[in-house]
Design an enzyme around this catalytic site. Structure first.
Site, PDB file in Angstrom:
ATOM      1  N   GLU A  38      33.343  34.251  35.495  1.00  0.00           N
ATOM      2  CA  GLU A  38      33.268  35.636  35.015  1.00  0.00           C
ATOM      3  C   GLU A  38      31.991  36.316  35.506  1.00  0.00           C
ATOM      4  O   GLU A  38      32.013  37.478  35.890  1.00  0.00           O
ATOM      5  CB  GLU A  38      33.314  35.688  33.482  1.00  0.00           C
ATOM      6  N   THR A  57      38.432  40.014  42.812  1.00  0.00           N
ATOM      7  CA  THR A  57      39.451  39.945  41.758  1.00  0.00           C
ATOM      8  C   THR A  57      39.120  40.835  40.565  1.00  0.00           C
ATOM      9  O   THR A  57      39.938  41.017  39.672  1.00  0.00           O
ATOM     10  CB  THR A  57      39.694  38.485  41.316  1.00  0.00           C
ATOM     11  N   ARG A 115      32.369  39.543  37.889  1.00  0.00           N
ATOM     12  CA  ARG A 115      31.969  40.826  37.296  1.00  0.00           C
ATOM     13  C   ARG A 115      30.565  41.235  37.715  1.00  0.00           C
ATOM     14  O   ARG A 115      30.328  42.371  38.112  1.00  0.00           O
ATOM     15  CB  ARG A 115      32.036  40.761  35.772  1.00  0.00           C
ATOM     16  N   ASP A 144      45.805  32.051  39.187  1.00  0.00           N
ATOM     17  CA  ASP A 144      45.933  33.331  39.904  1.00  0.00           C
ATOM     18  C   ASP A 144      44.974  33.629  41.065  1.00  0.00           C
ATOM     19  O   ASP A 144      45.352  33.638  42.238  1.00  0.00           O
ATOM     20  CB  ASP A 144      45.920  34.500  38.900  1.00  0.00           C
ATOM     21  N   GLU A 197      46.401  44.391  35.942  1.00  0.00           N
ATOM     22  CA  GLU A 197      47.181  43.775  37.021  1.00  0.00           C
ATOM     23  C   GLU A 197      48.413  44.571  37.456  1.00  0.00           C
ATOM     24  O   GLU A 197      48.736  44.613  38.653  1.00  0.00           O
ATOM     25  CB  GLU A 197      47.609  42.352  36.625  1.00  0.00           C
TER      26      GLU A 197
HETATM   27  C1  DMJ Z   1      39.834  40.377  35.240  1.00  0.00           C
HETATM   28  O1  DMJ Z   1      38.599  39.985  34.768  1.00  0.00           O
HETATM   29  C2  DMJ Z   1      40.102  39.815  36.602  1.00  0.00           C
HETATM   30  O2  DMJ Z   1      41.094  40.537  37.181  1.00  0.00           O
HETATM   31  C3  DMJ Z   1      40.461  38.378  36.566  1.00  0.00           C
HETATM   32  O3  DMJ Z   1      40.802  37.878  37.828  1.00  0.00           O
HETATM   33  C4  DMJ Z   1      41.594  38.112  35.636  1.00  0.00           C
HETATM   34  N1  DMJ Z   1      41.666  38.938  34.507  1.00  0.00           N
HETATM   35  C5  DMJ Z   1      40.849  40.026  34.201  1.00  0.00           C
HETATM   36  C6  DMJ Z   1      41.608  41.257  33.801  1.00  0.00           C
HETATM   37  O4  DMJ Z   1      42.799  41.065  33.209  1.00  0.00           O
END
Ligand code: DMJ
Length: 641
Positions: free
Chosen positions: A266, A619, A270, A399, A533
């Protein structure tokens, strides 16, 4: 036996002579008169001796020690003996008494003057108001912080910055689309302003309680996750004052030397992703410096027997561990497999290969492992290097590992063929074993669990529609059309999961079981927490097809968010998308500003804003530039192989 000294001189008992404090035991203090007399004699002899010493011993002022702290009052030493070796100590003695007296006098005057000055300053302080004193203290504090920052900020080598195409603009010609884009920007303002007012510096916002919020992924400290996550969205929307406000907070407050255990994944997607994107968009060095400082703090997480990082690391101690719930102490595929983009950029920007080596090591290890049915299980034990439970998913836990294989190839200007091959192989296996068509004709991605296919798809897996579309170009055996079509089918299924609810917002996960299609069954799966998503997939499909249905579906979602998630203190998730009277969860997730609103804004912008042949989105939707490095021979540059 009786001690003679304690026998009374007459029949009368002598009152005790108390030599100690009142509590001193009497039997030890009881003395006879003659003894008192002797004691007095000794005492007077001692006093005489002291006086003698005072008058007859040599003048000690001739052997004064001066410490270095008083450099400005040091007297040049007369004796170039031992003292000369130690520049901090000077010995003075010699024939020139007069000169010494003068020096002493000068010294005394200086000390007196210093005392008077200090007294004056103290008086001056007392005359000042509390506010003035506070302001002075703050100025001093700022000075110290500034000095620390300069010390901390290692200079980074200059590197050629990639060609930054389309970092602003994208104004649509159509007035209706323009209005929609403006509306999304207004939603961003609402989310940001409320966070600014009620949650500033906290990781996230509770929009109903109007206060800060956080979860264990960010550890125990306030790291301003929403600020870092939102920066690039603010930038591309042209919200420059807000961007600057966030930048200042980062400059003054974002500190990673904290005793806090954070999620490596995370924090990478982020914070490092957000800081790198902010750096590339704005060119402000501070973002790059902070990203590198943070990355250094994550490196100890890789100190495992296999080099597969722990899920969590303490930023201060560097101690790592895994989530208690993960199969047999395993690390998670979607976590350790979602570091590549950011780490390659870090090596590029610092010229330090350490980051690149860490992620390439993970890749090599994965390549060597057996894969049941060609699928990657979600759990891998970092101590043994063995798979944990055989659970494969394109949603949560798996994912973004697949996403990063594709994006590693795109980000390398399509030169990282190894990554592309791994992606192609993985997608083939996924299509063969996990992708199915429901009775009603909806294509969905199931999960492989305990030896069978679970016909359940998570909201998280909906991102795959966009991934298939993005990976269509360059796919094997000229299957571009097929993958674009597959992406469109996933978009349709995910849209159905929204459309079949009361709020027109999608549940966390939905089933395909008998009569049930694209609907959540268990209460615990009915929530919507402002996730991006589905909208992300609409945007990619829009970019590749320009089919107006994607803008229409995106607008439906935006209206539903506005209607059911907007509250006066920001935006909140909802607990049950099938109930027409929503209950809020009172959390404004940082990814709502980083991703959901960014993808919506891009959906209603022209393709010239962040064009996909120049930018690759991590992501968390943080855009990082494609590294066109073919002709650059930066030593140790990972993109040159
Ligand atoms: C986000 O923090 C990112 O997209 C992560 O890859 C998966 N989920 C959350 C949002 O749903």
């Amino acid at each position: 036996m009786t001690t003679p000294a304690l026998l009374p001189l007459s029949g009368r008992r002598i009152p005790p002579l108390n030599l100690g404090p009142p509590s001193f035991p009497h039997h030890r203090a009881t003395l006879r008169l003659s003894e008192k007399f002797i004691l007095l004699l000794i005492l007077s002899a001692f006093i005489t001796l002291c006086f003698g010493a005072f008058f007859f011993l040599p003048d000690s002022s001739k052997h004064k020690r001066f410490d270095l702290g008083l450099e400005d009052v040091l007297i040049p030493h007369v004796d170039a003996g031992k003292g000369a070796k130690n520049p901090g100590v000077f010995l003075i003695h010699g024939p020139d008494e007069h000169r010494h007296r003068e020096e002493e006098e000068r010294l005394r005057n200086k000390i007196r003057a210093d005392h008077e000055k200090a007294l004056e300053e103290a008086k001056e302080k007392l005359r000042k108001s509390k506010e003035e004193i506070r302001a002075e203290i703050q100025t001093e504090k700022n000075k110290v912080v500034q000095e620390m920052k300069t010390k901390e900020s290692k200079p980074l080598p200059p590197v050629p910055i990639p060609n930054l195409v389309g970092i602003s603009g994208g104004e649509p010609e159509d007035s209706d689309i323009r209005k929609k884009r403006e509306k999304i920007k207004e939603m961003m303002k609402h989310a940001w302003d409320n966070y600014r007012t009620y949650g500033w510096g906290h990781n996230e916002l509770r929009p109903i309680a109007r206060k800060g919020h956080s979860t264990n992924i960010f550890g125990s400290s306030q790291m301003g996750a929403t600020i870092v996550d939102a920066l690039d969205t603010l930038y591309i929307m042209g919200l420059h004052d807000e961007f600057l406000d966030g930048q200042r907070w980062i400059e003054d407050n974002l500190d990673f030397s904290v005793n806090s255990e954070v999620s490596v994944f995370e924090v990478n997607i982020r914070f490092i992703g957000g800081l790198l994107a902010a750096y590339y968009l704005s060119g402000e060095e501070i973002f790059k410096i902070k990203a590198v400082q943070l990355a250094e703090k994550l490196l100890p997480a890789f100190n495992t027997p296999t080099g597969i990082p722990w899920a969590m690391v303490n930023l201060k101690s560097g101690v790592g561990r895994n989530w208690g719930w993960a199969s047999a102490g395993s690390s998670i595929l979607a976590e350790f497999g979602t570091l590549h983009m950011e780490f390659v950029h870090l090596s590029y920007l610092t010229g330090d290969l350490v980051y690149y080596k860490k992620v390439m090591h993970i890749r090599k290890l994965l390549q060597q492992m057996d894969r049941p049915n060609g699928l990657y299980p979600n759990y891998l034990n970092p101590r043994t290097g063995r798979w944990g439970q055989y659970h494969t998913s394109v949603g949560g836990l798996g994912d973004s590992f697949y996403e990063y294989l594709l994006k590693a190839w795109l980000m390398s200007d399509k030169t990282d063929h190894e990554a592309r091959k791994m992606y192609d192989d993985a997608i083939e296996a996924i299509e063969k074993h996990l992708i199915k068509k429901s009775r009603g004709g909806l294509i969905f991605i199931g999960e492989w669990k305990n030896g069978h296919l679970e016909k359940k798809m998570g909201h998280l897996a909906c991102f795959a529609g966009g991934m298939f579309a993005l990976g269509a170009d360059g796919s094997r055996k000229d299957k571009a059309g097929h993958y674009l079509e597959l992406g469109a089918e996933i978009a349709r299924t995910c849209h159905e999961s929204y459309d079949r609810t009361a709020l027109k917002l999608g549940p966390e996960s939905f089933k395909f079981d008998g009569a049930v299609e694209a609907v959540a069954v268990r209460q615990a799966e009915k929530y919507y927490i402002l996730r991006p998503e589905v909208i992300e997939t609409y945007w990619y499909l829009w970019r590749f097809t320009h089919d107006p249905r994607y803008r229409q579906w995106g607008w439906e979602a935006a209206l539903a968010i506005e209607k059911y998630c907007r509250v006066s203190g920001g935006f909140s998730g909802v607990k049950d998308v099938y109930s027409s009277t929503p209950t809020h969860d009172d959390v404004q997730q940082s990814f709502f500003l980083a991703e959901t609103l960014k993808y919506l804004y891009l959906l209603f912008s022209g393709d010239d804003l962040l064009p996909l042949d120049h930018w690759v989105f991590n992501t968390e939707a943080h855009p990082l530039p494609v590294l066109h490095l073919a002709n650059i021979t930066l030593s140790g540059n990972p993109a040159v192989r």
